[in-house]
Design a protein around this motif. Structure first.
Motif, PDB file in Angstrom:
ATOM      1  N   VAL A  11      38.743  49.814  14.101  1.00 17.11           N
ATOM      2  CA  VAL A  11      38.310  49.845  15.425  1.00 17.11           C
ATOM      3  C   VAL A  11      36.978  48.968  15.819  1.00 17.11           C
ATOM      4  CG1 VAL A  11      37.711  51.643  17.394  1.00 17.11           C
ATOM      5  CG2 VAL A  11      38.907  52.326  15.403  1.00 17.11           C
ATOM      6  N   PHE A  13      33.986  47.972  18.082  1.00 21.73           N
ATOM      7  CA  PHE A  13      33.147  48.716  19.205  1.00 21.73           C
ATOM      8  C   PHE A  13      32.200  47.814  20.002  1.00 21.73           C
ATOM      9  CE2 PHE A  13      34.217  52.334  17.161  1.00 21.73           C
ATOM     10  CZ  PHE A  13      34.613  53.457  17.998  1.00 21.73           C
ATOM     11  N   HIS A  33      38.628  55.739  10.171  1.00 19.53           N
ATOM     12  CA  HIS A  33      39.224  54.385  10.408  1.00 19.53           C
ATOM     13  C   HIS A  33      37.903  53.199  10.115  1.00 19.53           C
ATOM     14  CE1 HIS A  33      43.154  54.924  12.457  1.00 19.53           C
ATOM     15  NE2 HIS A  33      42.309  56.355  12.888  1.00 19.53           N
ATOM     16  N   ILE A  35      35.477  50.516  10.647  1.00 26.07           N
ATOM     17  CA  ILE A  35      34.713  50.669  11.991  1.00 26.07           C
ATOM     18  C   ILE A  35      33.842  49.250  11.985  1.00 26.07           C
ATOM     19  CG2 ILE A  35      32.557  51.597  13.313  1.00 26.07           C
ATOM     20  CD1 ILE A  35      35.317  53.215  13.425  1.00 26.07           C
ATOM     21  N   LEU A  74      43.844  45.944  14.451  1.00 30.72           N
ATOM     22  CA  LEU A  74      42.628  46.497  15.282  1.00 30.72           C
ATOM     23  C   LEU A  74      42.894  46.987  16.626  1.00 30.72           C
ATOM     24  CD1 LEU A  74      41.221  44.081  17.096  1.00 30.72           C
ATOM     25  CD2 LEU A  74      40.674  43.077  14.759  1.00 30.72           C
ATOM     26  N   VAL A  75      42.097  47.956  16.956  1.00 28.11           N
ATOM     27  CA  VAL A  75      41.899  48.563  18.413  1.00 28.11           C
ATOM     28  C   VAL A  75      40.443  47.944  18.920  1.00 28.11           C
ATOM     29  CG1 VAL A  75      41.435  50.551  19.790  1.00 28.11           C
ATOM     30  CG2 VAL A  75      43.550  50.440  18.023  1.00 28.11           C
ATOM     31  N   VAL A  77      37.375  48.882  21.527  1.00 27.43           N
ATOM     32  CA  VAL A  77      36.924  49.946  22.440  1.00 27.43           C
ATOM     33  C   VAL A  77      35.656  49.102  23.140  1.00 27.43           C
ATOM     34  CG1 VAL A  77      35.824  52.031  22.434  1.00 27.43           C
ATOM     35  CG2 VAL A  77      37.486  51.651  21.015  1.00 27.43           C
ATOM     36  N   LEU A 232      38.868  59.331  21.652  1.00 26.19           N
ATOM     37  CA  LEU A 232      39.325  58.048  20.933  1.00 26.19           C
ATOM     38  C   LEU A 232      40.274  58.528  19.574  1.00 26.19           C
ATOM     39  CD1 LEU A 232      35.924  56.225  20.335  1.00 26.19           C
ATOM     40  CD2 LEU A 232      37.989  55.699  21.978  1.00 26.19           C
ATOM     41  N   GLU A 233      40.156  59.677  18.834  1.00 29.85           N
ATOM     42  CA  GLU A 233      40.763  60.070  17.827  1.00 29.85           C
ATOM     43  C   GLU A 233      42.574  60.495  18.411  1.00 29.85           C
ATOM     44  OE1 GLU A 233      38.563  63.226  16.456  1.00 29.85           O
ATOM     45  OE2 GLU A 233      37.673  62.178  14.596  1.00 29.85           O
ATOM     46  N   MET A 236      43.987  57.253  18.858  1.00 33.46           N
ATOM     47  CA  MET A 236      44.547  56.464  17.663  1.00 33.46           C
ATOM     48  C   MET A 236      45.713  56.847  17.267  1.00 33.46           C
ATOM     49  SD  MET A 236      42.289  54.009  17.232  1.00 33.46           S
ATOM     50  CE  MET A 236      42.859  53.339  15.716  1.00 33.46           C
TER      51      MET A 236
END
Length: 240
Positions: A11, A13, A33, A35, A74-75, A77, A232-233, A236
């Protein structure tokens, strides 16, 4: 444990204007995850040095951090102005992107800029202000817009630590559309910086599969980090 983390989706950010990556620190506590809290370019440099940067400079600086990270899937945010950066970054990570989350974020239409998301009168006023007074708002505006629901300590930290960005990060246009991955918009229903009605337009531009709400102002990572982490959790669970 490290090997298991490397196999998970990471993730990334991306903070908003004037802020630093540590603003997410309470949100990421306990996230299972990998970070990455990315930094904007020349954060410790002078205002003059930063003023010459373009939107592309910001995005490439972030992409280098992502590439060096070592996590493949990846995500993203993104918060506030970071939404514009994240959209442009997502277009360069299509083979790696698993999800996209906008937290009270600016989401322009294809070919738009951060300024383009604002209503016409406000857009013209802000454009004039940026050109004449620069990109750091008066302390009173920071308190009223960013900090109205924060504690005195957090308010002092934000007002004293606000870092002026390059003007082009607000004005440069991006020629990308919403990424073709699971998308979430977190609407901030007490936001005085990016109003709930304006966020509705951002939601329309992003066309997310998921919309969640937090009853906070513009900085939920400070005013309700636990609530944001739960959202967010949950998201995911929908990405692979």
């Amino acid at each position: 444990m490290q090997t298991k983390l490397l196999q998970k989706i990471g993730v990334v950010f991306i903070n908003g204007a004037g802020l630093e990556s540590r603003i997410w620190s309470k949100v990421v506590e306990g996230l299972e995850h990998p970070i990455l809290l990315v930094d904007f370019p020349l954060r410790k440099g002078t205002v003059d040095a930063r003023s010459r940067l373009s939107m592309e400079d910001y995005v490439m600086h972030i992409k280098r951090q992502v590439d060096e990270w070592g996590i493949h899937k990846l995500v993203l945010v993104a918060h506030s102005l970071g939404g514009v950066l994240a959209l442009k970054l997502a277009a360069q990570l299509t083979d790696r992107l698993a999800g996209f989350v906008a937290v009270g974020a600016a989401i322009p239409k294809n070919g738009g800029s951060f300024l383009s998301v604002l209503p016409f009168p406000k857009r013209m006023i802000m454009s004039a202000i940026l050109r004449t007074l620069g990109t750091k708002p008066p302390e009173s505006a920071i308190r009223a817009g960013l900090c109205h629901d924060l504690s005195p300590d957090h308010t002092a930290e934000i007002t004293k630590g606000f870092i002026p960005e390059a003007i082009r990060v607000y004005m440069d246009r991006i020629g990308v559309s919403s990424p073709n991955v699971p998308r979430l918009y977190v609407k901030l229903t007490n936001d005085k910086e990016l109003s709930p009605s304006l966020q509705d337009h951002m939601i329309s531009n992003l066309s997310p599969q998921f919309v969640r709400s937090l009853e906070t102002g513009h900085l939920p990572m400070l005013s309700d980090p636990d609530g944001l982490r739960v959202i967010l959790e949950d998201f995911m669970e929908n990405v692979r």
